[in-house]
Design an enzyme around this catalytic site. Structure first.
Site, PDB file in Angstrom:
ATOM      1  N   ALA A 286      -1.665  -6.748  -9.770  1.00 35.36           N
ATOM      2  CA  ALA A 286      -2.279  -7.984  -9.256  1.00 35.36           C
ATOM      3  C   ALA A 286      -3.350  -8.528 -10.184  1.00 35.36           C
ATOM      4  CB  ALA A 286      -2.905  -7.722  -7.884  1.00 35.36           C
TER       5      ALA A 286
ATOM      6  N   GLU B  13      -4.474   7.644  -4.816  1.00 38.76           N
ATOM      7  CA  GLU B  13      -4.790   6.974  -6.083  1.00 38.76           C
ATOM      8  C   GLU B  13      -6.117   7.481  -6.621  1.00 38.76           C
ATOM      9  OE1 GLU B  13      -4.465   2.713  -5.679  1.00 38.76           O
ATOM     10  OE2 GLU B  13      -2.415   2.835  -4.917  1.00 38.76           O
TER      11      GLU B  13
ATOM     12  N   HIS C 235      -1.894   0.417 -10.034  1.00 35.39           N
ATOM     13  CA  HIS C 235      -2.551  -0.547  -9.132  1.00 35.39           C
ATOM     14  C   HIS C 235      -3.170  -1.701  -9.948  1.00 35.39           C
ATOM     15  CE1 HIS C 235      -4.202  -0.796  -4.796  1.00 35.39           C
ATOM     16  NE2 HIS C 235      -4.110  -2.013  -5.313  1.00 35.39           N
TER      17      HIS C 235
ATOM     18  N   ARG D 262       0.848  -1.189   0.000  1.00 34.42           N
ATOM     19  CA  ARG D 262       0.000   0.000   0.000  1.00 34.42           C
ATOM     20  C   ARG D 262       0.885   1.240   0.000  1.00 34.42           C
ATOM     21  NH1 ARG D 262      -3.518  -2.566  -1.785  1.00 34.42           N
ATOM     22  NH2 ARG D 262      -5.572  -3.031  -0.910  1.00 34.42           N
TER      23      ARG D 262
HETATM   24  P1  NDP Z   1      -0.876 -11.214   4.542  1.00 32.89           P
HETATM   25  O1  NDP Z   1      -1.909 -10.899   5.534  1.00 32.89           O
HETATM   26  O2  NDP Z   1      -0.695 -12.613   4.062  1.00 32.89           O
HETATM   27  O3  NDP Z   1       0.568 -10.727   5.082  1.00 32.89           O
HETATM   28  C1  NDP Z   1       0.790  -9.482   5.656  1.00 32.89           C
HETATM   29  C2  NDP Z   1       2.216  -9.454   6.167  1.00 32.89           C
HETATM   30  O4  NDP Z   1       2.483  -8.137   6.650  1.00 32.89           O
HETATM   31  C3  NDP Z   1       2.479 -10.429   7.314  1.00 32.89           C
HETATM   32  O5  NDP Z   1       3.740 -11.021   7.159  1.00 32.89           O
HETATM   33  C4  NDP Z   1       2.467  -9.507   8.527  1.00 32.89           C
HETATM   34  O6  NDP Z   1       3.267  -9.935   9.611  1.00 32.89           O
HETATM   35  C5  NDP Z   1       3.084  -8.263   7.930  1.00 32.89           C
HETATM   36  N1  NDP Z   1       2.820  -7.116   8.780  1.00 32.89           N
HETATM   37  C6  NDP Z   1       1.623  -6.665   9.243  1.00 32.89           C
HETATM   38  N2  NDP Z   1       1.812  -5.592  10.049  1.00 32.89           N
HETATM   39  C7  NDP Z   1       3.154  -5.409  10.115  1.00 32.89           C
HETATM   40  C8  NDP Z   1       3.986  -4.488  10.793  1.00 32.89           C
HETATM   41  N3  NDP Z   1       3.482  -3.547  11.604  1.00 32.89           N
HETATM   42  N4  NDP Z   1       5.331  -4.577  10.625  1.00 32.89           N
HETATM   43  C9  NDP Z   1       5.877  -5.550   9.842  1.00 32.89           C
HETATM   44  N5  NDP Z   1       5.146  -6.458   9.177  1.00 32.89           N
HETATM   45  C10 NDP Z   1       3.796  -6.384   9.306  1.00 32.89           C
HETATM   46  O7  NDP Z   1      -1.133 -10.260   3.300  1.00 32.89           O
HETATM   47  P2  NDP Z   1      -0.749 -10.410   1.761  1.00 32.89           P
HETATM   48  O8  NDP Z   1       0.687 -10.739   1.626  1.00 32.89           O
HETATM   49  O9  NDP Z   1      -1.755 -11.227   1.051  1.00 32.89           O
HETATM   50  O10 NDP Z   1      -1.022  -8.897   1.278  1.00 32.89           O
HETATM   51  C11 NDP Z   1      -0.367  -7.835   1.925  1.00 32.89           C
HETATM   52  C12 NDP Z   1      -0.999  -6.528   1.499  1.00 32.89           C
HETATM   53  O11 NDP Z   1      -0.730  -6.310   0.120  1.00 32.89           O
HETATM   54  C13 NDP Z   1      -2.537  -6.499   1.577  1.00 32.89           C
HETATM   55  O12 NDP Z   1      -2.965  -6.183   2.888  1.00 32.89           O
HETATM   56  C14 NDP Z   1      -2.881  -5.411   0.594  1.00 32.89           C
HETATM   57  O13 NDP Z   1      -2.887  -4.156   1.245  1.00 32.89           O
HETATM   58  C15 NDP Z   1      -1.722  -5.450  -0.394  1.00 32.89           C
HETATM   59  N6  NDP Z   1      -2.167  -5.972  -1.685  1.00 32.89           N
HETATM   60  C16 NDP Z   1      -1.973  -5.199  -2.784  1.00 32.89           C
HETATM   61  C17 NDP Z   1      -2.438  -5.619  -4.005  1.00 32.89           C
HETATM   62  C18 NDP Z   1      -2.199  -4.792  -5.214  1.00 32.89           C
HETATM   63  O14 NDP Z   1      -3.059  -4.779  -6.072  1.00 32.89           O
HETATM   64  N7  NDP Z   1      -1.052  -4.145  -5.335  1.00 32.89           N
HETATM   65  C19 NDP Z   1      -3.186  -6.879  -4.162  1.00 32.89           C
HETATM   66  C20 NDP Z   1      -3.198  -7.692  -2.966  1.00 32.89           C
HETATM   67  C21 NDP Z   1      -2.740  -7.216  -1.767  1.00 32.89           C
HETATM   68  P3  NDP Z   1       2.994 -11.335  10.425  1.00 32.89           P
HETATM   69  O15 NDP Z   1       3.513 -12.407   9.475  1.00 32.89           O
HETATM   70  O16 NDP Z   1       3.849 -11.209  11.626  1.00 32.89           O
HETATM   71  O17 NDP Z   1       1.517 -11.396  10.654  1.00 32.89           O
END
Ligand code: NDP
Length: 359
Positions: A323, A301, A320, A272
């Site tokens: 994906a 955006e 954007h 994001r």
């Molecule tokens: P997941 O929920 O599988 O993973 C999120 C990761 O972020 C986890 O490893 C989590 O840590 C980590 N995280 C959360 N908070 C923190 C923090 N404060 N500090 C460090 N790490 C943190 O999500 P996805 O991988 O599926 O997707 C991630 C994000 O990507 C989505 O939330 C969305 O916003 C974005 N996205 C963008 C898209 C696009 O079109 N560009 C499409 C799909 C998603 P932990 O492992 O410890 O829980």
């Protein structure tokens, strides 16, 4: 995919599932085939037509007639389970949770659904009654490919190659490579893990940051908690950001973190836009301290027309769309079908949005 959470007892009753997002009829039929206990309600004429394949919001100009609006409201009110957040919007979520006391679960079509849930400001009671699951995992492959594309583009000097091609210039010069570089993956969920896997396959040394600092992931040499992010930056010749936008992650890649990246580093953001200080990033790209950035997401955006990012030669902008894939709906329908089987068994659902962390 996030750790599943237990959902309850096995179901013997009929479960009404309403398709609240544009979806291909063949996929609706596949969902209906999951189990005899489910009753799928799908009225495509009540949904905005998609503007492109796998568009979940549909045309902005679509309006339901008075009669159609009545049918839509009645159909939503009968749902125990929804596929898609109505209108793909925060207000749609607020309205359906308030209007339908029998609603128990919404399968969102977005991986970042946690943001919508946070913005909806639902009460703890509502969040306890209605489980929301995200589409995390569905977009991991396409986004990890985009991340590698961005890293390769700048390591192997795509802007210079394109300029030379246009100028019909035949010059010899060595370019960089990814093998041997250190890649820092920020966020080690579904997307981050796939990026790590590909980075390791390219011979990169992969470090990663997640919230807890704990995870066993093949190809990742070290996993650190978010508090170590700034200290890791000097090693990060390549950074791929895959973070959700939460209260904790907003602006986490600030001027200090970006300032610690080594000269010639490459940055990719597919998580994001709000997690990066865009002004600091622009400055580092302008100075030439960073070799380049490939960005799919932005603080605002659509990216405003006066953003300097449009004009920087070392920036690749994807609106954007990284994906988006023709196979997206197919994958979401598979995830939903698996979650439906779990729901009927009373098992844990995959990708439940945490009602306090909102990701
Ligand atoms: P997941 O929920 O599988 O993973 C999120 C990761 O972020 C986890 O490893 C989590 O840590 C980590 N995280 C959360 N908070 C923190 C923090 N404060 N500090 C460090 N790490 C943190 O999500 P996805 O991988 O599926 O997707 C991630 C994000 O990507 C989505 O939330 C969305 O916003 C974005 N996205 C963008 C898209 C696009 O079109 N560009 C499409 C799909 C998603 P932990 O492992 O410890 O829980």
């Amino acid at each position: 995919m996030r750790e599943p959470v237990h959902n309850g007892e096995p179901t013997t009753r009929r479960v009404v599932v309403v398709i609240a997002s544009p979806l291909e009829p063949a996929l609706v039929a596949r969902i209906q085939e999951v189990d005899d206990r489910i009753d799928v309600r799908y009225q495509p004429e009540l949904l905005p037509p998609p503007c492109y394949p796998c568009d979940h919001r549909g045309s902005d100009t679509f309006r339901r007639s008075h009669d159609q609006e009545g049918r839509w409201v009645r159909m939503l009110a009968e749902a125990e389970v929804l596929f898609g957040v109505p209108g793909d919007s925060t207000q749609g979520l607020v309205d359906v949770v308030a209007a339908n006391p029998t609603l128990r679960w919404i399968q969102a079509t977005a991986a970042g659904a946690g943001e919508t849930v946070r913005q909806a400001g639902l009460t703890q009671n509502a969040l306890a009654r209605v489980t929301i699951t995200s589409a995390s995992g569905v977009h991991a492959g396409p986004l990890a490919e985009f991340a590698m594309f961005g890293l390769l583009a700048f390591a192997r000097e795509l802007p210079r190659l394109l300029a030379d091609t246009r100028a019909r210039r035949w010059e010899h010069y060595p370019v960089g490579e990814l093998a041997g570089r250190t890649l820092l993956v920020v966020g080690l969920g579904a997307i981050g893990r796939e990026v790590a896997r590909l980075g390791a396959a390219f011979g990169m040394r992969v470090l990663a940051v997640n919230r807890t600092g704990k995870a066993e992931v093949a190809g990742v040499a070290e996993v650190h908690p978010s508090s170590s992010l700034v200290d890791l930056m000097p090693q990060a010749q390549a950074v791929v950001v895959t973070l959700p936008l939460t209260e904790e992650t907003r602006g986490v890649l600030d001027a200090v973190a970006i300032g610690r990246m080594p000269a010639g580093a490459i940055l990719v953001n597919v998580g994001r836009g709000g997690v990066i200080d865009e002004r600091a990033l622009i400055q580092a790209l302008r100075d030439g301290r960073l070799a380049g950035a490939a960005l799919d997401v932005f603080a605002t955006e659509p990216l405003p027309l006066d953003s300097p990012l449009w004009r920087l030669p070392n920036v690749l902008i994807s609106p954007h769309t990284a994906a988006l894939s023709l196979r997206e709906n197919d994958r979401i329908a598979d995830l939903f079908s698996e979650n439906l089987r779990r729901y009927l068994r009373g098992d844990d659902l995959i990708n439940r949005v945490d009602p306090t962390l909102f990701y």
